[in-house]
Design a protein around this motif. Structure first.
Motif, short mmCIF file in Angstrom:
data_model
loop_
_atom_site.label_atom_id
_atom_site.label_comp_id
_atom_site.label_asym_id
_atom_site.label_seq_id
_atom_site.Cartn_x
_atom_site.Cartn_y
_atom_site.Cartn_z
N VAL A 22 26.87 -32.27 19.74
CA VAL A 22 26.34 -32.90 18.51
C VAL A 22 26.54 -32.01 17.28
N HIS A 23 26.72 -30.70 17.51
CA HIS A 23 26.88 -29.77 16.38
C HIS A 23 28.35 -29.43 16.12
N ARG A 24 29.27 -30.15 16.79
CA ARG A 24 30.69 -29.79 16.76
C ARG A 24 31.27 -29.62 15.35
N ASN A 60 6.74 -27.71 23.44
CA ASN A 60 7.74 -26.64 23.56
C ASN A 60 8.28 -26.25 22.20
N ARG A 61 8.54 -27.23 21.34
CA ARG A 61 9.04 -26.92 19.99
C ARG A 61 8.01 -26.09 19.21
N ASP A 62 6.72 -26.41 19.41
CA ASP A 62 5.67 -25.62 18.74
C ASP A 62 5.66 -24.18 19.26
N VAL A 121 15.59 -19.05 22.13
CA VAL A 121 15.35 -20.23 22.97
C VAL A 121 15.96 -21.51 22.38
N HIS A 122 16.24 -22.43 23.29
CA HIS A 122 16.59 -23.81 22.92
C HIS A 122 15.51 -24.72 23.47
N GLY A 123 15.23 -25.81 22.76
CA GLY A 123 14.35 -26.86 23.29
C GLY A 123 14.80 -28.21 22.79
N SER A 124 14.79 -29.21 23.67
CA SER A 124 15.17 -30.57 23.26
C SER A 124 14.28 -31.03 22.10
N ASP A 125 14.85 -31.92 21.26
CA ASP A 125 14.10 -32.33 20.06
C ASP A 125 13.58 -33.76 20.10
N ALA A 126 13.91 -34.54 21.14
CA ALA A 126 13.46 -35.93 21.21
C ALA A 126 13.64 -36.43 22.66
MG MG Z 1 18.27 -28.61 18.24
#
Ligand code: MG
Ligand code: GDP
Length: 141
Positions: free
Chosen positions: A53-55, A86-88, A116-121
């Motif tokens: 998605v960030h390509r 997790n985002r918090d 870290v990475h965490g899903s956003d939705a």
């Molecule tokens: Mg993200």
């Protein structure tokens, strides 16, 4: 509130700092359960696919290069409101802007190496979990 699942990655900088356990403690203390986990050294193709998605973003090449620079710890977290929780815990993308006490404020050095990475939705969580874990390797409890 619904029980959700989210995909978490402890990135190469945090693995190198030997803080996997400290980060896992934060998940557990907040009520999130680790229901799947694997340590991986991502290939270039795996990292590019994950961040597809960030390509077109200017930081894409740096991001991929960083994500393949060492092993990562990948896990599925489950719990009430898991995605937001997790985002918090993670804090803002840029650790300089992350609130005190968040994972990124405490362990990250820069917007590239941000621990870290965490899903956003919910939709991205489902895709990201399936990217790393077949359903039979997820142990919901
Ligand atoms: Mg993200
Ligand atoms: P996140 O969901 O908080 O991880 O942030 P994004 O989904 O927006 O970006 C994905 C990852 O790309 C971030 O965690 C950073 O590692 C990296 N990134 C995002 N924005 C920038 C930026 O402006 N510059 C650089 N160098 N990296 C960035």
């Amino acid at each position: 509130m619904a029980v959700e699942r989210t995909l978490s990655i402890i990135k190469p900088d945090a693995v190198a700092k030997n803080v996997i356990g400290e980060i896992y403690s934060r998940f557990e203390s907040s009520g999130l359960k680790i229901i799947a986990a694997r340590m991986m050294h991502l290939s270039q193709a795996e990292a590019e696919g994950f961040y597809a998605v960030h390509r077109s973003r200017p930081f894409f090449n740096d991001l991929v290069k960083f994500m393949i620079s060492g092993p990562v710890m990948v896990q599925v977290l489950e719990g009430e409101d898991a995605i937001r929780k997790n985002r918090d815990l993670m804090g803002a993308t840029d650790p300089k802007k992350a609130e005190k006490g968040t994972i990124r404020a405490d362990f990250a050095d820069s917007i590239d190496a941000n621990a870290v990475h965490g899903s956003d939705a919910p939709e991205t969580a489902a895709v990201e979990i399936a990217y790393y874990f077949p359903a039979l390797n997820i142990y919901s409890r």
